[in-house]
Design a protein around this motif. Structure first.
Motif, PDB file in Angstrom:
ATOM      1  N   VAL A 102       0.840  -1.200   0.000  1.00 21.40           N
ATOM      2  CA  VAL A 102       0.000   0.000   0.000  1.00 21.40           C
ATOM      3  C   VAL A 102       0.876   1.251   0.000  1.00 21.40           C
ATOM      4  CG1 VAL A 102      -1.696   1.346   1.316  1.00 21.40           C
ATOM      5  CG2 VAL A 102      -1.963  -1.138   1.087  1.00 21.40           C
ATOM      6  N   TYR A 103       1.882   1.282   0.869  1.00 20.11           N
ATOM      7  CA  TYR A 103       2.765   2.447   0.926  1.00 20.11           C
ATOM      8  C   TYR A 103       3.454   2.692  -0.413  1.00 20.11           C
ATOM      9  CZ  TYR A 103       2.352   1.803   6.015  1.00 20.11           C
ATOM     10  OH  TYR A 103       1.886   1.661   7.292  1.00 20.11           O
ATOM     11  N   ASP A 104       3.711   1.603  -1.138  1.00 21.26           N
ATOM     12  CA  ASP A 104       4.440   1.698  -2.398  1.00 21.26           C
ATOM     13  C   ASP A 104       3.515   1.893  -3.600  1.00 21.26           C
ATOM     14  OD1 ASP A 104       7.111   1.756  -3.383  1.00 21.26           O
ATOM     15  OD2 ASP A 104       6.812  -0.205  -4.310  1.00 21.26           O
ATOM     16  N   GLY A 105       2.195   1.976  -3.348  1.00 21.82           N
ATOM     17  CA  GLY A 105       1.248   2.205  -4.438  1.00 21.82           C
ATOM     18  C   GLY A 105       0.945   0.971  -5.275  1.00 21.82           C
ATOM     19  N   ARG A 106       1.291  -0.212  -4.786  1.00 23.42           N
ATOM     20  CA  ARG A 106       1.027  -1.464  -5.507  1.00 23.42           C
ATOM     21  C   ARG A 106      -0.235  -2.104  -4.890  1.00 23.42           C
ATOM     22  NH1 ARG A 106       4.674  -4.758  -4.070  1.00 23.42           N
ATOM     23  NH2 ARG A 106       5.895  -3.435  -2.680  1.00 23.42           N
ATOM     24  N   PHE A 107      -1.385  -1.552  -5.272  1.00 20.93           N
ATOM     25  CA  PHE A 107      -2.627  -1.893  -4.598  1.00 20.93           C
ATOM     26  C   PHE A 107      -3.112  -3.307  -4.924  1.00 20.93           C
ATOM     27  CE2 PHE A 107      -2.744   2.822  -5.207  1.00 20.93           C
ATOM     28  CZ  PHE A 107      -2.392   3.123  -3.915  1.00 20.93           C
ATOM     29  N   ALA A 108      -2.906  -3.759  -6.143  1.00 24.31           N
ATOM     30  CA  ALA A 108      -3.285  -5.135  -6.492  1.00 24.31           C
ATOM     31  C   ALA A 108      -2.439  -6.131  -5.703  1.00 24.31           C
ATOM     32  CB  ALA A 108      -3.136  -5.364  -7.992  1.00 24.31           C
ATOM     33  N   ASP A 109      -1.154  -5.829  -5.529  1.00 21.12           N
ATOM     34  CA  ASP A 109      -0.289  -6.692  -4.713  1.00 21.12           C
ATOM     35  C   ASP A 109      -0.777  -6.729  -3.272  1.00 21.12           C
ATOM     36  OD1 ASP A 109       1.306  -7.258  -6.874  1.00 21.12           O
ATOM     37  OD2 ASP A 109       2.925  -5.892  -6.296  1.00 21.12           O
ATOM     38  N   ALA A 110      -1.198  -5.582  -2.748  1.00 22.40           N
ATOM     39  CA  ALA A 110      -1.702  -5.523  -1.373  1.00 22.40           C
ATOM     40  C   ALA A 110      -2.916  -6.426  -1.210  1.00 22.40           C
ATOM     41  CB  ALA A 110      -2.060  -4.084  -1.000  1.00 22.40           C
ATOM     42  N   SER A 111      -3.840  -6.374  -2.172  1.00 20.24           N
ATOM     43  CA  SER A 111      -5.030  -7.213  -2.114  1.00 20.24           C
ATOM     44  C   SER A 111      -4.665  -8.697  -2.188  1.00 20.24           C
ATOM     45  CB  SER A 111      -5.979  -6.847  -3.260  1.00 20.24           C
ATOM     46  OG  SER A 111      -7.149  -7.616  -3.206  1.00 20.24           O
ATOM     47  N   ARG A 112      -3.708  -9.022  -3.047  1.00 23.26           N
ATOM     48  CA  ARG A 112      -3.268 -10.422  -3.178  1.00 23.26           C
ATOM     49  C   ARG A 112      -2.623 -10.921  -1.881  1.00 23.26           C
ATOM     50  NH1 ARG A 112       1.636 -12.109  -4.616  1.00 23.26           N
ATOM     51  NH2 ARG A 112       2.206 -10.060  -5.421  1.00 23.26           N
ATOM     52  N   HIS A 113      -1.761 -10.109  -1.292  1.00 18.64           N
ATOM     53  CA  HIS A 113      -1.126 -10.499  -0.030  1.00 18.64           C
ATOM     54  C   HIS A 113      -2.166 -10.654   1.077  1.00 18.64           C
ATOM     55  CE1 HIS A 113       3.002 -10.459  -1.281  1.00 18.64           C
ATOM     56  NE2 HIS A 113       2.948  -9.215  -1.695  1.00 18.64           N
ATOM     57  N   MET A 114      -3.213  -9.800   1.052  1.00 20.61           N
ATOM     58  CA  MET A 114      -4.247  -9.892   2.077  1.00 20.61           C
ATOM     59  C   MET A 114      -5.001 -11.207   1.967  1.00 20.61           C
ATOM     60  SD  MET A 114      -5.319  -8.141   4.651  1.00 20.61           S
ATOM     61  CE  MET A 114      -6.532  -8.592   5.888  1.00 20.61           C
ATOM     62  N   GLN A 115      -5.288 -11.644   0.754  1.00 15.54           N
ATOM     63  CA  GLN A 115      -5.970 -12.926   0.575  1.00 15.54           C
ATOM     64  C   GLN A 115      -5.112 -14.072   1.088  1.00 15.54           C
ATOM     65  OE1 GLN A 115      -9.179 -13.194  -0.277  1.00 15.54           O
ATOM     66  NE2 GLN A 115      -9.091 -10.955  -0.252  1.00 15.54           N
ATOM     67  N   ARG A 116      -3.791 -13.986   0.851  1.00 18.74           N
ATOM     68  CA  ARG A 116      -2.889 -15.028   1.336  1.00 18.74           C
ATOM     69  C   ARG A 116      -2.806 -15.001   2.859  1.00 18.74           C
ATOM     70  NH1 ARG A 116       2.731 -15.353  -1.772  1.00 18.74           N
ATOM     71  NH2 ARG A 116       3.363 -13.714  -0.316  1.00 18.74           N
ATOM     72  N   PHE A 117      -2.784 -13.797   3.420  1.00 19.69           N
ATOM     73  CA  PHE A 117      -2.794 -13.633   4.869  1.00 19.69           C
ATOM     74  C   PHE A 117      -4.014 -14.330   5.475  1.00 19.69           C
ATOM     75  CE2 PHE A 117      -1.585 -10.855   8.548  1.00 19.69           C
ATOM     76  CZ  PHE A 117      -2.657 -11.159   9.378  1.00 19.69           C
TER      77      PHE A 117
END
Length: 201
Positions: A102-117
């Motif tokens: 999120v801090y880095d502006g990679r919002f799709a990556d953030a969503s993907r990591h959240m699903q893995r979390f």
């Protein structure tokens, strides 16, 4: 020598929490303390203590908006979590990756990591006392991913995620977690042009 190093590691880990509470997570005294602790843990080969130190250092650089250091330490945390093979470390690493994205502006990556979390958390519940530094990692990740969802165009999901994170934060009784999530939830409401709700938060 080994005993003296171990005593200093223990002292610096305890001191780090106190310095953070007194001066803030991004204070220069905190940086110096944890950088020294990191050197000691690496020299002693203490991987669990090193993970705790890296997490504190990630917090510091993220709060300072120091991009390269934040990204570098987030990657080190992920690598070390895989080596340690304990659920609390894997979950905390995923939370770090959500927030860093999120801090880095990679919002799709953030969503993907959240699903893995969330998938990992369903499989493995961490010990109740696993997280002693900063905000609760699940709630913090949820608050951050709510903003990411807004940037991805999922307005209703962003609001629902932020409100759920806020409910968890209020139930936790953890003041820092609640403060952090109030900030994230306010941002989401204002992005969604809910000025009254944002002002109330």
């Amino acid at each position: 020598e080994d005993d003296r190093r171990q005593r200093e590691i223990e002292l610096r880990l305890a001191l780090g929490s106190e310095l953070s509470a007194a001066h803030g997570f991004a204070a220069e005294d905190v940086r110096q303390n944890y950088e020294r602790a990191s050197e000691l843990c690496a020299a002693a080969g203490h991987m669990r203590e090193l993970f705790d130190v890296l997490y504190a250092r990630w917090y510091l650089h993220a709060m300072r908006a120091e991009r390269e250091e934040t990204l570098t330490i987030a990657a080190q945390i992920e690598t070390l979590a895989h080596r340690l093979r304990a659920p609390e470390y894997r979950l905390l690493a995923e939370s770090v990756l959500v927030r860093t994205s999120v801090y880095d502006g990679r919002f799709a990556d953030a969503s993907r990591h959240m699903q893995r979390f969330l998938a990992q958390r369903r499989r493995r519940q961490p010990p109740a006392d696993a997280f002693a530094y900063g905000a609760d990692p699940l709630t913090a990740a949820s608050g951050h991913v709510a903003a990411a969802l807004w940037f991805l165009g999922h307005t209703q999901r962003a609001q629902a995620t932020a409100r759920k994170a806020l409910a968890h934060a209020r139930q936790s009784g953890h003041v820092f977690t609640l403060t952090a999530i109030l900030h994230q939830s306010t941002l989401v409401e204002l992005l969604c042009r809910n000025i009254a709700a944002g002002g109330e938060l």
